[in-house]
Scaffold this motif. Sequence first.
Motif, PDB file in Angstrom:
ATOM      1  N   VAL A  23       0.656  -1.316   0.136  1.00  8.67           N
ATOM      2  CA  VAL A  23       0.004  -0.034  -0.060  1.00  8.67           C
ATOM      3  C   VAL A  23       0.802   1.249  -0.305  1.00  8.67           C
ATOM      4  O   VAL A  23       1.848   1.040   0.470  1.00  8.67           O
ATOM      5  CB  VAL A  23      -0.917  -0.066   1.258  1.00  8.67           C
ATOM      6  CG1 VAL A  23      -1.820  -1.120   1.159  1.00  8.67           C
ATOM      7  CG2 VAL A  23       0.016   0.165   2.454  1.00  8.67           C
ATOM      8  N   VAL A  24       0.494   2.361  -0.493  1.00 13.27           N
ATOM      9  CA  VAL A  24       0.851   3.564  -0.398  1.00 13.27           C
ATOM     10  C   VAL A  24       0.371   4.609   0.556  1.00 13.27           C
ATOM     11  O   VAL A  24      -0.809   4.626   0.622  1.00 13.27           O
ATOM     12  CB  VAL A  24       0.930   4.384  -1.957  1.00 13.27           C
ATOM     13  CG1 VAL A  24       1.869   5.654  -2.077  1.00 13.27           C
ATOM     14  CG2 VAL A  24       1.516   3.435  -2.882  1.00 13.27           C
TER      15      VAL A  24
ATOM     16  N   GLN B  73      -8.341   5.048   7.085  1.00 16.24           N
ATOM     17  CA  GLN B  73      -7.597   3.566   6.448  1.00 16.24           C
ATOM     18  C   GLN B  73      -6.295   3.509   7.047  1.00 16.24           C
ATOM     19  O   GLN B  73      -5.740   2.331   7.140  1.00 16.24           O
ATOM     20  CB  GLN B  73      -7.538   4.136   4.973  1.00 16.24           C
ATOM     21  CG  GLN B  73      -8.894   4.045   4.192  1.00 16.24           C
ATOM     22  CD  GLN B  73      -8.698   4.321   2.723  1.00 16.24           C
ATOM     23  OE1 GLN B  73      -7.894   5.260   2.359  1.00 16.24           O
ATOM     24  NE2 GLN B  73      -9.352   3.449   1.719  1.00 16.24           N
ATOM     25  N   ARG B  74      -5.440   4.424   7.397  1.00 21.25           N
ATOM     26  CA  ARG B  74      -4.264   4.324   7.931  1.00 21.25           C
ATOM     27  C   ARG B  74      -4.269   3.399   9.268  1.00 21.25           C
ATOM     28  O   ARG B  74      -3.583   2.547   9.645  1.00 21.25           O
ATOM     29  CB  ARG B  74      -3.292   5.557   8.116  1.00 21.25           C
ATOM     30  CG  ARG B  74      -3.100   6.140   7.029  1.00 21.25           C
ATOM     31  CD  ARG B  74      -2.418   7.453   7.149  1.00 21.25           C
ATOM     32  NE  ARG B  74      -1.889   8.185   5.748  1.00 21.25           N
ATOM     33  CZ  ARG B  74      -1.491   9.212   5.791  1.00 21.25           C
ATOM     34  NH1 ARG B  74      -0.840  10.013   6.794  1.00 21.25           N
ATOM     35  NH2 ARG B  74      -1.144   9.747   4.565  1.00 21.25           N
ATOM     36  N   GLU B  75      -5.240   4.334  10.208  1.00 24.70           N
ATOM     37  CA  GLU B  75      -5.591   3.219  11.467  1.00 24.70           C
ATOM     38  C   GLU B  75      -5.862   1.941  11.274  1.00 24.70           C
ATOM     39  O   GLU B  75      -5.318   1.237  12.036  1.00 24.70           O
ATOM     40  CB  GLU B  75      -6.783   4.252  12.158  1.00 24.70           C
ATOM     41  CG  GLU B  75      -6.520   5.256  12.918  1.00 24.70           C
ATOM     42  CD  GLU B  75      -5.478   4.944  14.094  1.00 24.70           C
ATOM     43  OE1 GLU B  75      -5.567   3.967  14.663  1.00 24.70           O
ATOM     44  OE2 GLU B  75      -4.727   5.982  14.492  1.00 24.70           O
TER      45      GLU B  75
ATOM     46  N   ILE C  88       5.529   6.154  11.307  1.00 23.04           N
ATOM     47  CA  ILE C  88       4.429   5.028  10.931  1.00 23.04           C
ATOM     48  C   ILE C  88       5.078   3.889  12.075  1.00 23.04           C
ATOM     49  O   ILE C  88       4.191   3.238  12.896  1.00 23.04           O
ATOM     50  CB  ILE C  88       4.645   4.320   9.482  1.00 23.04           C
ATOM     51  CG1 ILE C  88       3.886   5.302   8.603  1.00 23.04           C
ATOM     52  CG2 ILE C  88       3.848   3.101   9.473  1.00 23.04           C
ATOM     53  CD1 ILE C  88       4.325   4.869   7.162  1.00 23.04           C
ATOM     54  N   SER C  89       6.273   3.524  11.974  1.00 22.21           N
ATOM     55  CA  SER C  89       6.912   2.875  13.256  1.00 22.21           C
ATOM     56  C   SER C  89       6.583   3.007  14.600  1.00 22.21           C
ATOM     57  O   SER C  89       5.926   2.368  15.306  1.00 22.21           O
ATOM     58  CB  SER C  89       8.439   2.573  12.907  1.00 22.21           C
ATOM     59  OG  SER C  89       8.816   1.782  13.949  1.00 22.21           O
TER      60      SER C  89
ATOM     61  N   ILE D 229       4.518  -1.095   3.150  1.00 21.90           N
ATOM     62  CA  ILE D 229       3.922   0.148   3.069  1.00 21.90           C
ATOM     63  C   ILE D 229       5.154   1.077   2.341  1.00 21.90           C
ATOM     64  O   ILE D 229       6.189   1.198   2.647  1.00 21.90           O
ATOM     65  CB  ILE D 229       3.891   0.864   4.378  1.00 21.90           C
ATOM     66  CG1 ILE D 229       2.699  -0.212   5.365  1.00 21.90           C
ATOM     67  CG2 ILE D 229       3.237   2.291   4.181  1.00 21.90           C
ATOM     68  CD1 ILE D 229       2.613   0.060   6.736  1.00 21.90           C
ATOM     69  N   ILE D 230       4.524   1.797   1.165  1.00 21.41           N
ATOM     70  CA  ILE D 230       5.506   2.701   0.664  1.00 21.41           C
ATOM     71  C   ILE D 230       5.314   4.106   1.284  1.00 21.41           C
ATOM     72  O   ILE D 230       4.062   4.624   1.078  1.00 21.41           O
ATOM     73  CB  ILE D 230       5.297   2.902  -0.840  1.00 21.41           C
ATOM     74  CG1 ILE D 230       5.048   1.447  -1.403  1.00 21.41           C
ATOM     75  CG2 ILE D 230       6.255   3.628  -1.816  1.00 21.41           C
ATOM     76  CD1 ILE D 230       6.269   0.532  -1.434  1.00 21.41           C
ATOM     77  N   ALA D 231       6.289   4.609   1.793  1.00 21.32           N
ATOM     78  CA  ALA D 231       6.056   5.936   2.609  1.00 21.32           C
ATOM     79  C   ALA D 231       6.696   7.048   1.702  1.00 21.32           C
ATOM     80  O   ALA D 231       7.217   6.487   0.687  1.00 21.32           O
ATOM     81  CB  ALA D 231       6.750   5.750   3.917  1.00 21.32           C
TER      82      ALA D 231
END
Lengths: 438, 438
Positions: free
Chosen positions: B4-5, B13-15, B316-317, B305-307
């Motif tokens: 996912v990007v 959605q991130r949650e 994110i971590s 995950i593409i950040a």
Amino acid sequence: MKTVVWQSLSEQQRESLLQRPAITAGENVTAIVKDIITDVRQRGDEALLELAEKFDKVRPESITVRQEEIQAASDRLSEDMKQALQQAYANIAKFHKAQKAKPLQVETQPGVICEQVTRPINAVGLYIPGGSAPLPSTVLMLGVPAQIAGCRRVVLCSPPPIADEILYVAQLCGITDVYNIGGAQAVAAMAYGTESVSRVDKIFGPGNAFVTEAKRQVSNDFNGAAIDMPAGPSEVMVIADSSADPDFIAADLLSQAEHGPDSQVVLVTPEPSIADRVADAIASQLSSLSRADIARQALGSSLMIIADSITQCVSISNHYGPEHLIVQTRNPRDLVPLLDNAGSIFLGRWSPESVGDYASGTNHVLPTYGYTKTYSSLGLADFTKRMTVQELSADGLLELAPTVETMATAEGLDAHRRAVSIRVEKIKQSRASTLKEA
Amino acid sequence: MKTVVWQSLSEQQRESLLQRPAITAGENVTAIVKDIITDVRQRGDEALLELAEKFDKVRPESITVRQEEIQAASDRLSEDMKQALQQAYANIAKFHKAQKAKPLQVETQPGVICEQVTRPINAVGLYIPGGSAPLPSTVLMLGVPAQIAGCRRVVLCSPPPIADEILYVAQLCGITDVYNIGGAQAVAAMAYGTESVSRVDKIFGPGNAFVTEAKRQVSNDFNGAAIDMPAGPSEVMVIADSSADPDFIAADLLSQAEHGPDSQVVLVTPEPSIADRVADAIASQLSSLSRADIARQALGSSLMIIADSITQCVSISNHYGPEHLIVQTRNPRDLVPLLDNAGSIFLGRWSPESVGDYASGTNHVLPTYGYTKTYSSLGLADFTKRMTVQELSADGLLELAPTVETMATAEGLDAHRRAVSIRVEKIKQSRASTLKEA
């Protein structure tokens, strides 16, 4: 107070003598709290306001306490009170600052560096009970370490109306998120968040049976919050020899007894005459206390134990594991290496428990109910967490590889082994080609 | 693995992407474990033997493992294996010894001395799971700190037959109380004691759903035992930039995936090409693994995950809070101050997770399931507890008295105030009479 001679008891009688009274939240409390938590999770602020009306008989104008109200509280407070709170703040801050963990770095073998680093818990919630008198000391004991640890968000909940002393200490501790909510609903709000209250990672603080049960329930939920420690009734044990002053001991026992009817109060001494004189002193001091009724109830289930020797007193204390332990003997410091399983220890005749309850610098949040065997006196460590870090050099990995490969093979974990061997191969290849080029 | 990007996702959605799968013990497990605990408390050893027959399909000859059996196990082990275990033992011991707390003494104000002292937890119980392969590494991770902390009694339970590697490490760690019991019944035996198994204060170690539920139940009982930390499925997150070696990342992700079908495996990178190359490397490495089926299941629910940037990877971590975090970037050490909420961090290309799982020196018992936000990597501190000690001089008390008296008055606690004022009066009287005599 009941007096018993330790030597005259069987092993079983000793066990049952030191047994704490059973605590059960009761099906009733469990179910009520469960409903409150569900309600707060579903309806948020609206549930908080309704529950405040139902249980605290006040519907607060606003859930959030505004900055102006905090400032106004501070303006209303007497200078004496502010000075006292500042002095306590300074001592508690000094002792807790000294608890800061130093970063740890160890080269366990050449090229293998292992570290331990400490980080503040991001968001913490402090619960301060309401009741007939305010408890600014509890705000200090929770707010100061949260501030020193560097927790990014500190939330304070207390049932309305919140006393000026509490708001003033909150300000001293840099706490800006103060909420007019008490009870199980406050714990639920901090654990799961509402429109007004943002959720926290860990909840601290004492409370009644509902608050305690709410803390238990949210800490059992993977999506809830961590808590400080399990709670039980407050306790004191005093070890005294013939050098002790019976008036002081009586005052110390009473200062524990006035906390609540379920307070545990125990004197252990090798001197029967001390026990008699303490009993007289209690009788004479009791009458003038404003909370004499509560103290009398607590004393009803309290104990004086006549031991054989100071050594036996120590072993009784280690077995019981008191929250507070006061040692009034000729050379109290000599006993420290022998003492175990106590929350906080007060040495000598000039160290009453109440100095630690308020202002000496130590924390008054302590494990009770025998939890001293496994839990610690609240400290800076409870507001932080430790992470480990490691970094290997290529040579470090080469050296450690056979050990890891052998163990991974024994545990049947191929991919664990390969994560090492794939690197070892590349190191060897790259070194071989460098050698070739050279 | 799903790719996912991050930038394309909404907040919600991130949650939900980083949400862990729900864990529920299930009514069924809760009830079964409750019955097992009741049975062990009522019938002791007899229940243990019957439950072993029922669940482990073995009725051990004896609950206690005899010293000769431990010695025989050691004699059977290869020299290579012993050396590997000794090397791991040495590194883990070195890192955990460095964690010893120094005694702390602070004079918070003149004549007011506050201290923090640390004591070992008296009796601890280590649970080592059984299964197809032995887990000597877990014995090291629990046994070494227990030994260094100086716990007086260390009990080890594992389902029979106990592997030679486990018995050998138990011997290295000085553990003499080894029992042929597994499952929830082992946890019950350690928490409450039986004829053969003496009860402990705190229980450590991993296990299946029954063991985890038993630990939860005994830790919720005032008369049970404390536990190390809540358990969830194992996890790894890898942060990688374009300098990372895709083969290494693939090996690291697979070494997590092979733990179990519920293992969580996440790669975060600002480089889409790295994600592609890692996916290829996984495909090629997967086929040769003995536990390929398990790994494949775990990868099914895993993520790439593409950040936007390495900074976003870090954030994110920190949000996810992984148990293990591997950082394969150009300058991994620069990221450490920014990293939070991780159990253990592995820096650079030569630091695969498996070195920490076995032998570098750090502990492999780590918080999972987001508990990194509040819980610590297992360490010496978990085998000890902190007590505070205080001692005031007469002058120290005189100086602090007004603060304590003012605060006790505000909190409506007369007896707390009097424990101070009764001493102050005596000091003043005694000084006045000394003055008079002189």
